[in-house]
Structure formats: structure tokens, C-alpha cells
Scaffold this active site. Structure first.
Site, PDB file in Angstrom:
ATOM      1  CD  GLU A  17      72.938  42.613  52.068  1.00 43.99           C
ATOM      2  OE1 GLU A  17      73.453  43.749  51.951  1.00 43.99           O
ATOM      3  OE2 GLU A  17      71.898  42.273  51.486  1.00 43.99           O
ATOM      4  CE1 TYR A  49      65.049  46.372  61.534  1.00 52.02           C
ATOM      5  CE2 TYR A  49      63.143  46.655  60.110  1.00 52.02           C
ATOM      6  CZ  TYR A  49      63.736  46.750  61.358  1.00 52.02           C
ATOM      7  OH  TYR A  49      63.015  47.234  62.424  1.00 52.02           O
ATOM      8  CB  ALA A  51      60.031  42.451  53.708  1.00 53.99           C
ATOM      9  N   GLY A 108      62.182  50.362  52.399  1.00 57.36           N
ATOM     10  CA  GLY A 108      61.543  49.042  52.411  1.00 57.36           C
ATOM     11  C   GLY A 108      60.489  48.995  51.328  1.00 57.36           C
ATOM     12  CB  ALA A 123      65.187  55.923  52.189  1.00 57.28           C
ATOM     13  CE  LYS A 164      68.362  56.725  48.947  1.00 60.97           C
ATOM     14  NZ  LYS A 164      67.627  55.479  48.697  1.00 60.97           N
ATOM     15  CD  GLN A 175      68.383  45.678  43.665  1.00 62.25           C
ATOM     16  OE1 GLN A 175      69.087  44.836  44.214  1.00 62.25           O
ATOM     17  NE2 GLN A 175      67.147  45.933  44.041  1.00 62.25           N
ATOM     18  CD  GLN A 211      71.179  32.887  44.092  1.00 62.21           C
ATOM     19  OE1 GLN A 211      71.844  31.919  43.734  1.00 62.21           O
ATOM     20  NE2 GLN A 211      71.730  33.959  44.616  1.00 62.21           N
ATOM     21  CE  LYS A 271      73.276  30.402  48.599  1.00 57.87           C
ATOM     22  NZ  LYS A 271      72.883  30.906  47.279  1.00 57.87           N
TER      23      LYS A 271
HETATM   24  C1  LIG Z   1      71.670  47.965  48.953  1.00 55.62           C
HETATM   25  C2  LIG Z   1      70.236  47.607  49.269  1.00 55.62           C
HETATM   26  C3  LIG Z   1      69.917  47.055  50.504  1.00 55.62           C
HETATM   27  C4  LIG Z   1      68.586  46.726  50.806  1.00 55.62           C
HETATM   28  N1  LIG Z   1      68.294  46.142  52.036  1.00 55.62           N
HETATM   29  C5  LIG Z   1      67.005  45.859  52.364  1.00 55.62           C
HETATM   30  C6  LIG Z   1      66.668  45.311  53.656  1.00 55.62           C
HETATM   31  O1  LIG Z   1      67.529  45.058  54.491  1.00 55.62           O
HETATM   32  N2  LIG Z   1      65.359  45.080  53.930  1.00 55.62           N
HETATM   33  C7  LIG Z   1      64.355  45.358  53.026  1.00 55.62           C
HETATM   34  O2  LIG Z   1      63.176  45.131  53.354  1.00 55.62           O
HETATM   35  N3  LIG Z   1      64.645  45.879  51.807  1.00 55.62           N
HETATM   36  C8  LIG Z   1      65.930  46.141  51.457  1.00 55.62           C
HETATM   37  N4  LIG Z   1      66.226  46.671  50.211  1.00 55.62           N
HETATM   38  C9  LIG Z   1      65.128  46.918  49.258  1.00 55.62           C
HETATM   39  C10 LIG Z   1      64.516  48.332  49.417  1.00 55.62           C
HETATM   40  O3  LIG Z   1      63.868  48.419  50.668  1.00 55.62           O
HETATM   41  C11 LIG Z   1      63.530  48.537  48.273  1.00 55.62           C
HETATM   42  O4  LIG Z   1      64.212  48.611  47.046  1.00 55.62           O
HETATM   43  C12 LIG Z   1      62.552  49.692  48.439  1.00 55.62           C
HETATM   44  O5  LIG Z   1      61.527  49.535  47.445  1.00 55.62           O
HETATM   45  C13 LIG Z   1      63.144  51.089  48.258  1.00 55.62           C
HETATM   46  O6  LIG Z   1      63.918  51.451  49.328  1.00 55.62           O
HETATM   47  P1  LIG Z   1      64.807  52.800  49.269  1.00 55.62           P
HETATM   48  O7  LIG Z   1      65.430  52.929  50.585  1.00 55.62           O
HETATM   49  O8  LIG Z   1      65.667  52.790  48.063  1.00 55.62           O
HETATM   50  O9  LIG Z   1      63.632  53.864  49.090  1.00 55.62           O
HETATM   51  P2  LIG Z   1      63.604  55.415  48.663  1.00 55.62           P
HETATM   52  O10 LIG Z   1      64.953  56.004  48.592  1.00 55.62           O
HETATM   53  O11 LIG Z   1      62.596  56.063  49.533  1.00 55.62           O
HETATM   54  O12 LIG Z   1      63.053  55.320  47.174  1.00 55.62           O
HETATM   55  C14 LIG Z   1      61.893  54.536  46.874  1.00 55.62           C
HETATM   56  C15 LIG Z   1      61.167  55.126  45.669  1.00 55.62           C
HETATM   57  O13 LIG Z   1      60.619  56.401  46.025  1.00 55.62           O
HETATM   58  C16 LIG Z   1      61.084  57.408  45.140  1.00 55.62           C
HETATM   59  N5  LIG Z   1      61.256  58.627  45.937  1.00 55.62           N
HETATM   60  C17 LIG Z   1      62.219  58.886  46.845  1.00 55.62           C
HETATM   61  N6  LIG Z   1      62.047  60.127  47.371  1.00 55.62           N
HETATM   62  C18 LIG Z   1      60.935  60.644  46.784  1.00 55.62           C
HETATM   63  C19 LIG Z   1      60.236  61.883  46.895  1.00 55.62           C
HETATM   64  N7  LIG Z   1      60.646  62.857  47.720  1.00 55.62           N
HETATM   65  N8  LIG Z   1      59.120  62.063  46.126  1.00 55.62           N
HETATM   66  C20 LIG Z   1      58.684  61.102  45.289  1.00 55.62           C
HETATM   67  N9  LIG Z   1      59.308  59.911  45.139  1.00 55.62           N
HETATM   68  C21 LIG Z   1      60.418  59.691  45.864  1.00 55.62           C
HETATM   69  C22 LIG Z   1      62.389  56.863  44.548  1.00 55.62           C
HETATM   70  O14 LIG Z   1      62.660  57.430  43.281  1.00 55.62           O
HETATM   71  C23 LIG Z   1      62.070  55.377  44.458  1.00 55.62           C
HETATM   72  O15 LIG Z   1      61.325  55.084  43.306  1.00 55.62           O
HETATM   73  C24 LIG Z   1      67.554  46.980  49.858  1.00 55.62           C
HETATM   74  C25 LIG Z   1      67.882  47.533  48.609  1.00 55.62           C
HETATM   75  C26 LIG Z   1      69.211  47.837  48.299  1.00 55.62           C
HETATM   76  C27 LIG Z   1      69.551  48.400  46.946  1.00 55.62           C
END
Ligand SMILES: Cc1cc2nc3c(=O)[nH]c(=O)nc-3n(C[C@H](O)[C@H](O)[C@H](O)COP(=O)(O)OP(=O)(O)OC[C@H]3O[C@@H](n4cnc5c(N)ncnc54)[C@H](O)[C@@H]3O)c2cc1C
Length: 288
Positions: A17, A49, A51, A108, A123, A164, A175, A211, A271
Site C-alpha cells: 500500500e 484516499y 481522509a 471513511g 460503506a 457489506k 485492519q 508509529q 517505504k
Molecule cells: C483496509 C483498510 C483500508 C482503509 N483505507 C482508508 C483510506 O484510504 N482512506 C481513509 O480515509 N480511511 C481508510 N480506512 C479507514 C476507514 O475509512 C475507517 O476505519 C472508517 O471508520 C470505517 O470505514 P468502513 O469502510 O469500514 O465503514 P463501514 O463498513 O461503513 O463501517 C463503519 C461502522 O459502521 C457500522 N455499520 C456499517 N453498516 C451499518 C448499518 N447498516 N447500520 C449501523 N451501523 C453500521 C460498522 O459496524 C462500523 O462500526 C481504511 C481501513 C481499512 C481497514
């Protein structure tokens, strides 16, 4: 090439990444780091992407550059919670026109100062949107072996994860975690709930002391005693900490592969030397 096809085709994969520059003056530096990482021949590379989507053009540009100049397949990230539908749909078109076939679809983080747009809540809504705009994209989603920080009950988080996947995720990336048993336990629980798409463990090589605190606060990951002792011993010597951190991450990867978890994503954080350290230690293991 689509990530899902790569995962089906290859027995073992390592992907790396990179993150885009926050300011344009750092663009050339990130581009060079990304090209050096691509030269290590990972199975694919992902580009995060920023924040809030503020650096979205840089994500698209770095992703297109990697794919077009090195031939490495790219997974471009896209977040939705701080964006309008118009902006998100524009980004999907930009990715398509750049030849990108894979999107990591994310909600996000909710901005600390609160939300100003409310077009997306989760998401899964973004995944529906991408699929309805262009069903040919291969879509990745995020998952959380220790539970997402906002969700109090791991079982609820897994239920949301199932929604999802039902929305159209082809694969999931986790994560970071520092104890592989966390991942094995998570895999057991999600498979039991019928989530059967490939899961790529996300491995973060921790190569400096600063870190550690940052990674824990962002991810909520548990720090095992073995890891704590490593940072205690080597944390004040950058060269030693870097070597120890790369070896710790490599050991995690070897254990995962030994246990049949063979598609690994590495948070290489721009890195090339860290990515190279891991690839060199796995050179025989990665031979088909
Ligand atoms: C592999 C990976 C890559 C990432 N890359 C980036 C990046 O490029 N840029 C960035 O800004 N962030 C990134 N993140 C961080 C991520 O944006 C955050 O962790 C964010 O808080 C959650 O994103 P998500 O897509 O998992 O959200 P979601 O899948 O929407 O989940 C978020 C929360 O909402 C809850 N939820 C989901 N659906 C529902 C529903 N229907 N009703 C009620 N609650 C629900 C879930 O249980 C969870 O607690 C990354 C994280 C990971 C693990």
C-alpha cells in the site's frame, strides 16, 4: 487486472500500500517511492484516499501512474462519508477512464468537527453506488478483526460486514493486527456467519517508536507482550527498531502463510526499503 482474479490465479500473493501526497510539492517523492515498491513485483498495489477526500486527485494520479508506467495492477481507495454523490460518481468515472479496475470502497472516518454532507452513511451504500454505475469494477471492503472502534459488539460489526459483502464486495482487507490468533479467531467467526469472500490480512511493519502510539490510536489494535518488549528494547535506536519491525512483520506473514492464509496485504507506507526487506526474506516462499 482484477484483484479477485489475481487471488484466484495465484497460490500466494503479497500486495503493498502507498498513500498519496497531502501537498503537491511532495508528489514526485511519492511517485518515486511507489515506482520503487512496484519494482519489487508485488501482486498488486493499493493507493489510499486522504481522509475527507481532499487529496482525491492525487490518489487517482498516483494509481494511474503506477498502473501505466509499471504494469502493476492497482486498487484505488475511495471514501464516501465526507463527499457528495456527485463527487463520488465523478471519482468513479476518473478511475474508469484511467484504466483502474479495482476500488477499495470505504466509508471513511467521521470528521472530528462533525459532518457537513449526509449523502452516505455506510460503506455498503458506496458499494451499491459503484456497482450500479459500473458493475465491472472489482470491489474490496474493510474489515476489523478486533471490531470497528465505533461498534461495541463484535457480533454486530460482523452482521454489518455481512451486509457489506452482500452489497457486492469481492474481497476484504483487514485492519492491522499484531497477534495472528486475532485473525484466526475472526476468520472462524465470519466464516460461521457465511462470509466466504477472500480476506487479506493487513500487516503493518512498525519501524519506528512514534508509529506505535499512532497506529494503536488509529486502529485500536491490541499490542501483544512480545511486541511491547521489542519496542522497549529497540525503540530508541532507529536502525535496530526498523530491522526488528520488519522481522516481526515478516514472521507474522510466514505464520499466516503456514496456516493457509496466503494472500497478504502489507501497509508499506511509502517505504521501499521496508517493502524490500519483507520481499527479500520471502523470496523462496513466494516462488510458485
Ligand atoms: C483496509 C483498510 C483500508 C482503509 N483505507 C482508508 C483510506 O484510504 N482512506 C481513509 O480515509 N480511511 C481508510 N480506512 C479507514 C476507514 O475509512 C475507517 O476505519 C472508517 O471508520 C470505517 O470505514 P468502513 O469502510 O469500514 O465503514 P463501514 O463498513 O461503513 O463501517 C463503519 C461502522 O459502521 C457500522 N455499520 C456499517 N453498516 C451499518 C448499518 N447498516 N447500520 C449501523 N451501523 C453500521 C460498522 O459496524 C462500523 O462500526 C481504511 C481501513 C481499512 C481497514
Amino acid at each position: 487486472m482484477k484483484v479477485i482474479d489475481i487471488l484466484h490465479e495465484k497460490d500466494v500473493t503479497i500486495s503493498f500500500e502507498v498513500f498519496p501526497p497531502k501537498t503537491d510539492d511532495k508528489y514526485a517523492q511519492v511517485e518515486e517511492a511507489a515506482r520503487k515498491i512496484a519494482a519489487l513485483a508485488p501482486s498488486f498495489m493499493s493507493v489510499t484516499y486522504g481522509a475527507g477526500g481532499g487529496t482525491s486527485q492525487n490518489t487517482a494520479a498516483i494509481a494511474a501512474d503506477i498502473q501505466n508506467t509499471t504494469g502493476t495492477p492497482v486498487l484505488a481507495h475511495l471514501t464516501c462519508v465526507s463527499s457528495t454523490k456527485d463527487h463520488v460518481r465523478r471519482m468513479i468515472r476518473v478511475y474508469k477512464e484511467s484504466g483502474i479496475e479495482n476500488i477499495m470502497a470505504l466509508r471513511g472516518d467521521i470528521p472530528k468537527e462533525g459532518r457537513t454532507v449526509f449523502d452516505y452513511n455506510h460503506a455498503s451504500e458506496l458499494i451499491y453506488d459503484i456497482k450500479s454505475q459500473d458493475a465491472s469494477f472489482c470491489i474490496g471492503g474493510a474489515c476489523y478483526p478486533e471490531g470497528h472502534v465505533e461498534c461495541e459488539r463484535p457480533s454486530e460489526d460482523i452482521a454489518h460486514l455481512a451486509e457489506k459483502v452482500a452489497a457486492g464486495c469481492d474481497f476484504l482487507t483487514t485492519q492491522m493486527f499484531f497477534d495472528n490468533n486475532t485473525l484466526y479467531n475472526f476468520l472462524y467467526r465470519i466464516r460461521e456467519k457465511g462470509i466466504n469472500v477472500p480476506v487479506l490480512p493487513g500487516i503493518m511493519p512498525i519501524t519506528n517508536k512514534r508509529q506505535v502510539a499512532r497506529s494503536i490510536s488509529l486502529s485500536g489494535a491490541t499490542i501483544p507482550q512480545r511486541f511491547r518488549m521489542m519496542v522497549d528494547r529497540f525503540g530508541d535506536d532507529p536502525a535496530k527498531m526498523k530491522q526488528a519491525g520488519v522481522i516481526y512483520a515478516t514472521e507474522q506473514i510466514i505464520d499466516l502463510i503456514s496456516n493457509g492464509v496466503t494472500h497478504i496485504h502489507v501497509y508499506s507506507m511509502n517505504k521501499p526499503d521496508v517493502a524490500a526487506g519483507i520481499m527479500n526474506s520471502l523470496s523462496e516462499i513466494l516462488k510458485s
